[in-house]
Design a protein around this motif. Structure first.
Motif, PDB file in Angstrom:
ATOM      1  N   VAL A 256      21.323 -55.586 -80.715  1.00 29.49           N
ATOM      2  CA  VAL A 256      22.113 -56.492 -81.544  1.00 29.49           C
ATOM      3  C   VAL A 256      21.202 -57.474 -82.284  1.00 29.49           C
ATOM      4  N   ARG A 257      21.481 -57.688 -83.578  1.00 29.13           N
ATOM      5  CA  ARG A 257      20.712 -58.629 -84.399  1.00 29.13           C
ATOM      6  C   ARG A 257      21.490 -59.882 -84.753  1.00 29.13           C
ATOM      7  N   ARG A 258      22.800 -59.729 -84.938  1.00 24.65           N
ATOM      8  CA  ARG A 258      23.599 -60.851 -85.410  1.00 24.65           C
ATOM      9  C   ARG A 258      25.007 -60.717 -84.869  1.00 24.65           C
ATOM     10  N   ILE A 259      25.630 -61.861 -84.622  1.00 28.38           N
ATOM     11  CA  ILE A 259      27.017 -61.898 -84.188  1.00 28.38           C
ATOM     12  C   ILE A 259      27.803 -62.607 -85.295  1.00 28.38           C
ATOM     13  N   ILE A 260      28.871 -61.949 -85.755  1.00 28.93           N
ATOM     14  CA  ILE A 260      29.659 -62.437 -86.887  1.00 28.93           C
ATOM     15  C   ILE A 260      31.070 -62.708 -86.393  1.00 28.93           C
ATOM     16  N   SER A 261      31.605 -63.868 -86.717  1.00 28.57           N
ATOM     17  CA  SER A 261      32.986 -64.169 -86.375  1.00 28.57           C
ATOM     18  C   SER A 261      33.895 -63.323 -87.262  1.00 28.57           C
ATOM     19  N   THR A 262      34.776 -62.562 -86.647  1.00 27.57           N
ATOM     20  CA  THR A 262      35.653 -61.684 -87.399  1.00 27.57           C
ATOM     21  C   THR A 262      36.774 -62.455 -88.084  1.00 27.57           C
ATOM     22  N   SER A 263      37.243 -63.540 -87.460  1.00 29.12           N
ATOM     23  CA  SER A 263      38.397 -64.240 -88.008  1.00 29.12           C
ATOM     24  C   SER A 263      38.070 -65.589 -88.636  1.00 29.12           C
ATOM     25  N   GLN A 264      36.938 -66.150 -88.359  1.00 26.22           N
ATOM     26  CA  GLN A 264      36.561 -67.462 -88.873  1.00 26.22           C
ATOM     27  C   GLN A 264      35.322 -67.331 -89.753  1.00 26.22           C
ATOM     28  N   ARG A 265      34.910 -68.412 -90.309  1.00 29.06           N
ATOM     29  CA  ARG A 265      33.710 -68.448 -91.114  1.00 29.06           C
ATOM     30  C   ARG A 265      32.514 -68.556 -90.176  1.00 29.06           C
ATOM     31  N   GLY A 266      31.492 -67.760 -90.378  1.00 28.32           N
ATOM     32  CA  GLY A 266      30.258 -67.954 -89.654  1.00 28.32           C
ATOM     33  C   GLY A 266      29.648 -66.709 -89.058  1.00 28.32           C
ATOM     34  N   SER A 267      28.335 -66.786 -88.893  1.00 27.42           N
ATOM     35  CA  SER A 267      27.566 -65.751 -88.219  1.00 27.42           C
ATOM     36  C   SER A 267      26.307 -66.405 -87.670  1.00 27.42           C
ATOM     37  N   ALA A 268      25.760 -65.814 -86.650  1.00 25.11           N
ATOM     38  CA  ALA A 268      24.554 -66.361 -86.032  1.00 25.11           C
ATOM     39  C   ALA A 268      23.582 -65.234 -85.716  1.00 25.11           C
ATOM     40  N   ASP A 269      22.330 -65.468 -86.042  1.00 23.28           N
ATOM     41  CA  ASP A 269      21.288 -64.520 -85.662  1.00 23.28           C
ATOM     42  C   ASP A 269      21.017 -64.684 -84.178  1.00 23.28           C
ATOM     43  N   ILE A 270      20.779 -63.569 -83.519  1.00 19.59           N
ATOM     44  CA  ILE A 270      20.392 -63.611 -82.117  1.00 19.59           C
ATOM     45  C   ILE A 270      19.144 -62.758 -81.955  1.00 19.59           C
ATOM     46  N   ARG A 271      18.275 -63.193 -81.045  1.00 18.14           N
ATOM     47  CA  ARG A 271      17.014 -62.489 -80.805  1.00 18.14           C
ATOM     48  C   ARG A 271      16.961 -62.061 -79.353  1.00 18.14           C
ATOM     49  N   ARG A 272      16.560 -60.839 -79.147  1.00 18.21           N
ATOM     50  CA  ARG A 272      16.473 -60.318 -77.782  1.00 18.21           C
ATOM     51  C   ARG A 272      15.359 -61.031 -77.022  1.00 18.21           C
ATOM     52  N   GLY A 273      15.678 -61.386 -75.782  1.00 17.23           N
ATOM     53  CA  GLY A 273      14.689 -61.992 -74.892  1.00 17.23           C
ATOM     54  C   GLY A 273      15.054 -63.405 -74.501  1.00 17.23           C
ATOM     55  N   GLY A 274      14.520 -63.806 -73.386  1.00 13.13           N
ATOM     56  CA  GLY A 274      14.769 -65.140 -72.868  1.00 13.13           C
ATOM     57  C   GLY A 274      14.204 -65.251 -71.461  1.00 13.13           C
ATOM     58  N   PRO A 275      14.206 -66.446 -70.904  1.00  8.87           N
ATOM     59  CA  PRO A 275      13.650 -66.632 -69.561  1.00  8.87           C
ATOM     60  C   PRO A 275      14.517 -65.970 -68.489  1.00  8.87           C
ATOM     61  N   ASP A 276      13.896 -65.587 -67.398  1.00 14.49           N
ATOM     62  CA  ASP A 276      14.607 -64.954 -66.289  1.00 14.49           C
ATOM     63  C   ASP A 276      15.617 -65.904 -65.650  1.00 14.49           C
ATOM     64  N   ALA A 277      15.404 -67.208 -65.818  1.00 11.52           N
ATOM     65  CA  ALA A 277      16.339 -68.197 -65.266  1.00 11.52           C
ATOM     66  C   ALA A 277      17.736 -68.033 -65.855  1.00 11.52           C
ATOM     67  N   VAL A 278      17.830 -67.465 -67.039  1.00  9.56           N
ATOM     68  CA  VAL A 278      19.133 -67.226 -67.662  1.00  9.56           C
ATOM     69  C   VAL A 278      19.933 -66.236 -66.817  1.00  9.56           C
ATOM     70  N   ARG A 279      19.297 -65.142 -66.397  1.00  9.92           N
ATOM     71  CA  ARG A 279      19.987 -64.152 -65.563  1.00  9.92           C
ATOM     72  C   ARG A 279      20.360 -64.733 -64.198  1.00  9.92           C
ATOM     73  N   ARG A 280      19.508 -65.569 -63.665  1.00 12.01           N
ATOM     74  CA  ARG A 280      19.785 -66.171 -62.348  1.00 12.01           C
ATOM     75  C   ARG A 280      20.965 -67.136 -62.402  1.00 12.01           C
ATOM     76  N   ALA A 281      21.295 -67.658 -63.578  1.00 18.52           N
ATOM     77  CA  ALA A 281      22.422 -68.593 -63.716  1.00 18.52           C
ATOM     78  C   ALA A 281      23.771 -67.877 -63.781  1.00 18.52           C
ATOM     79  N   LEU A 282      23.762 -66.560 -63.939  1.00 13.61           N
ATOM     80  CA  LEU A 282      25.016 -65.808 -64.031  1.00 13.61           C
ATOM     81  C   LEU A 282      25.769 -65.849 -62.702  1.00 13.61           C
ATOM     82  N   PRO A 283      27.097 -65.743 -62.750  1.00 10.81           N
ATOM     83  CA  PRO A 283      27.870 -65.744 -61.513  1.00 10.81           C
ATOM     84  C   PRO A 283      27.605 -64.474 -60.697  1.00 10.81           C
TER      85      PRO A 283
END
Length: 170
Positions: A55-82
């Motif tokens: 995935v490169r970008r997330i686009i709101s289907t019903s509202q105005r807006g889109s955001a670029d997203i980049r793959r990767g991040g710290p492992d602490a992100v996964r540890r915060a998941l329920p």
């Protein structure tokens, strides 16, 4: 034979990025929490030579807006998941443009936000988890977004005109 195999593998590896194609995958919100934040999303994604979707970008289907997203991040992100969350692909939301608003909506008060999603597959539901990092350095779970598959678009959603004449969409 060995040389031929090495050449074939090298040609396949070089052709991988060239063979990638852009896809637009649309999803509708499937629960009340997700509907409160987004009615639906369209993912701008690349499908690689072997079918993997990134995935490169997330686009709101019903509202105005889109955001670029980049793959990767710290492992602490996964540890915060329920407990029990099976999604593992971490994407950082770019703070530029509409990414800042998306981050604020998903994790109010956080400094950075990541989305964690499972493997994106055509025709299957999608679950996203938002995790934020606060000024004290702690990573905290924010929200789970659940989507049902809607379909695939050949192009991104076209901007719509709202009541006031302002474009709505991308």
């Amino acid at each position: 034979m060995r040389r031929l195999l090495i050449l074939a593998l090298a040609a396949t590896a070089a052709a991988g990025p060239a063979a990638a194609e852009t896809r637009y995958l649309a999803y509708d919100a499937s629960d009340r929490v997700t509907q409160a934040l987004t009615q639906g999303v369209t993912l701008e994604a690349d499908r690689g030579l072997f079918g993997a979707i990134s995935v490169r970008r997330i686009i709101s289907t019903s509202q105005r807006g889109s955001a670029d997203i980049r793959r990767g991040g710290p492992d602490a992100v996964r540890r915060a998941l329920p407990a029990g969350a099976r999604e593992t692909s971490v994407y950082a939301i770019a703070p530029e443009g509409d990414g800042r608003g998306l981050s604020r909506a998903l994790c109010p008060g956080s400094e950075e936000v990541w989305l964690v999603m499972g493997r994106v597959r055509l025709g299957r539901p999608l679950t996203l988890h938002a995790v934020g990092r606060w000024s004290d350095g702690a990573y905290r779970y924010c929200v789970q977004l659940s989507y049902d598959w809607r379909g695939e678009w050949a192009m991104p959603p076209a901007p719509r005109v709202g009541d006031d004449g302002a474009p709505v969409g991308r």
